[in-house]
Design an enzyme around this catalytic site. Structure first.
Site: not given
Length: 362
Positions: A10-11, A86, A110, A115, A117, A168, A186, A274
């Protein structure tokens, strides 16, 4: 810039779409164990490591063992690495930073914490100027969606989880999110950067949201959010009663705030997960790679002596030896309110088989 992309899930797909539209960022290889319809697809990491044109490797394959191998080999091959993983970073951040430093390359991560942020960039910048005394936040969009939906609509946990899976927003096996492990990773990363020494993720006390249910909201009549917290010698993840800025954060949004000497509260809000949010953070690291000095060799001592007023729900026939501030009993449970330290709560109740569900601070 010539790039080797490790992983096309997905990423990876979200990032690839962005990179293929960016003239100066060229993905030369895509390594994925599954066959994909792309001429750049390979299955052997050595193709990337032995190609002198490749200067940056992006790792988005997830997991631990294979990711660890590919990251360390890439750094030793003098390739800068950008990662969103992570889980492996929370375990091996000190080693990755050391290898990057030794080989004159960067290790940027990062996307592993906030995400979209840019909290790591903020922490690295601010820690050079001020003493950050604590950092905490809502760091998991799945948990925040479930909790705010239960609160707003008076729904049961299992029903909202199933809805999140249909949309999802939650994995088919959601344990990493709902049991707090994602947030645990995190806050470990952020805490390690602030300590400038490695925090062992196994020392980070963690309690998720899978024990919270409709009856807790009915009794507490307050916002409940899953919070990851770090301050000196204290680091933990637990559901908290949040009648402050955190209580207003709904849906999949994340919010991370910190306090520093001579500064008021600072906060950053955005989508923490996401494909697109994570891809944006990865792209930021490609444009602004992070050359971070290795962490100190000694480990951080975790005491977790922070004290709060806790709410605890137990089966009503279980006796509790505490100085009870408030107690309510219904036909099944007892709801208790008393002061305790984080360490005592975890060690006395979390490891007790009869323990049922929730504690939160106010």
């Amino acid at each position: 810039m010539k790039i080797g992309l490790l992983g096309c899930g997905t990423v990876g797909k979200s990032l690839l779409r962005i990179l293929d539209e960016t003239a100066d960022l060229n993905v030369k290889y895509i390594l994925d164990r599954n066959t994909i319809d792309d001429r750049r697809h390979i299955k052997d990491i050595d193709v990337i490591l032995n190609d002198d044109e490749i200067d940056t490797v992006i790792e988005v394959i997830g997991g631990i063992d294979v990711a660890y191998e590919f990251i360390t080999r890439s750094l030793r091959a003098k390739k800068s690495v950008v990662s969103a993983n992570k889980t492996v970073i929370a375990l091996y951040l000190d080693e990755f930073l050391g290898l990057a430093f030794e080989n004159g390359v960067s290790f940027s991560f990062e996307a592993s914490t906030g995400g979209a942020i840019p909290i790591i960039e903020e922490v690295l910048k601010m820690r050079e100027m001020v003493n950050i005394t604590d950092i905490e936040g809502i760091m998991n969009g799945t948990c925040n969606y479930i909790l705010s939906k239960m609160e707003d609509e008076g729904l049961k946990f299992d029903d909202v989880l199933k809805e999140a899976q249909r949309l999802g927003l939650a994995e088919r096996i959601p344990d990493t999110d709902i049991r707090g492990y994602d947030t645990q990773n995190k806050i470990t990363i952020l805490g390690s950067l602030l300590e400038n020494r490695m925090i062992d993720v196994r020392d980070v006390m963690c309690y998720g949201i899978d024990g919270i249910d409709k009856c807790d909201y009915e009794y507490l009549k307050s916002h409940i959010r899953l919070i990851g917290h770090y301050s000196k010698n204290n680091i933990y993840v637990m559901p908290m009663v949040c009648n402050d800025i955190f209580g207003g954060i709904k849906g999949t949004l994340n919010l991370i705030r910190y306090h520093a000497d001579n500064l008021d509260e600072m906060a950053m809000i955005g989508h923490g997960a996401g494909g697109d949010a994570t891809a944006t953070a990865l792209l930021r690291d490609l444009r602004n790679p992070k050359y971070i000095k290795p962490l100190a060799k000694d480990k951080t001592e975790i005491i977790n002596d922070d004290e709060y007023i806790f709410y605890l729900r137990l089966l009503k026939d279980i006796s509790v030896e505490e100085d009870i501030i408030e107690r309510y009993v219904d036909d099944r449970y007892q709801y208790l309110k008393f002061r305790s330290s984080v360490n005592k709560m975890f060690n006395k109740y979390y490891k007790t088989a009869e323990f049922m569900a929730i504690w939160s601070r106010v």
